[in-house]
Design an enzyme around this catalytic site. Structure first.
Site, mmCIF file in Angstrom:
data_model
loop_
_atom_site.group_PDB
_atom_site.id
_atom_site.type_symbol
_atom_site.label_atom_id
_atom_site.label_comp_id
_atom_site.label_asym_id
_atom_site.label_seq_id
_atom_site.Cartn_x
_atom_site.Cartn_y
_atom_site.Cartn_z
ATOM 1 N N CYS A 177 -8.647 -5.326 -9.970
ATOM 2 C CA CYS A 177 -8.256 -4.238 -10.872
ATOM 3 C C CYS A 177 -7.800 -3.068 -10.001
ATOM 4 O O CYS A 177 -8.625 -2.433 -9.339
ATOM 5 C CB CYS A 177 -9.469 -3.867 -11.725
ATOM 6 S SG CYS A 177 -9.107 -2.588 -12.924
ATOM 7 N N CYS B 175 0.853 -1.193 0.000
ATOM 8 C CA CYS B 175 0.000 0.000 0.000
ATOM 9 C C CYS B 175 0.887 1.240 0.000
ATOM 10 O O CYS B 175 1.795 1.355 0.830
ATOM 11 C CB CYS B 175 -0.882 -0.023 1.246
ATOM 12 S SG CYS B 175 -1.827 1.487 1.492
ATOM 13 N N CYS C 93 -7.375 -1.101 1.347
ATOM 14 C CA CYS C 93 -6.289 -1.606 2.188
ATOM 15 C C CYS C 93 -6.869 -1.960 3.557
ATOM 16 O O CYS C 93 -7.555 -1.151 4.173
ATOM 17 C CB CYS C 93 -5.197 -0.545 2.326
ATOM 18 S SG CYS C 93 -3.959 -0.968 3.568
HETATM 19 ZN ZN LIG Z 1 -2.784 1.007 3.543
#
Ligand SMILES: [Zn+2]
Length: 161
Positions: free
Chosen positions: A147, A75, A123
């Site tokens: 995606c 992330c 996330c």
């Molecule tokens: Zn994150």
């Protein structure tokens, strides 16, 4: 007949309410919580627009589309390990695509931005918007297509041993 419609209305009301409550509870579950202004200061403009405002990058714009070497995609906001190169495939859409994520790394939500329901991928640690999941992925593996906006990810190559 009237009783039935009232019952249906009541059910609709109850289900809408619990869905809204669930979203709120999920938002409070993220272990990384920052104010929007803090995120804005830490992220680039593009990262902020995608991760915090759920915008979508232009297709074929991310350098991560071409990455094939082994490594992990984390992330861009919090460093949570989300995807591995071995699960990346060329979907032809212009966005980095994966058939699965690192286990327990994601959170799910739904949005109706385009007028139909899509499953949104977030996330699991900071709640940042990553992209969407579809059912038209490679049939020989999971059948799923994650995606993902490349700008929501950072690539960390695996060290050569
Ligand atoms: Zn994150």
């Amino acid at each position: 007949m009237k009783k039935i419609s009232i019952l249906i209305l009541a059910l609709v009301f109850i289900s809408c309410k619990s869905e809204a409550q669930q979203d709120k509870e999920n938002a409070e579950e993220y272990k990384i919580q920052k104010t929007e202004s803090k995120w804005k200061a830490e992220l680039t403009n593009q990262e902020f627009r995608i991760l915090r405002k759920a915008e979508t990058e232009r297709p074929f714009s991310s350098p991560l589309n071409d990455i094939k070497q082994p490594g992990v995609f984390v992330c861009a906001a919090c460093g949570n390990e989300l995807y591995e190169t071995e699960h990346k495939f060329d979907s032809g859409t212009g966005w980095p695509s994966f058939d699965r994520a690192v286990e327990n790394s994601l959170a799910f939500s739904s949005d109706r931005k385009l007028g139909y329901q899509r499953s949104e991928l977030l996330c699991g640690d900071c709640g940042g918007h990553l992209g969407h999941i579809f059912d038209d992925g490679p049939k020989e593996t999971t059948g799923k297509r994650h995606c993902i906006n490349g700008a929501a990810l950072e690539f960390i190559p695996k060290e050569k041993s």
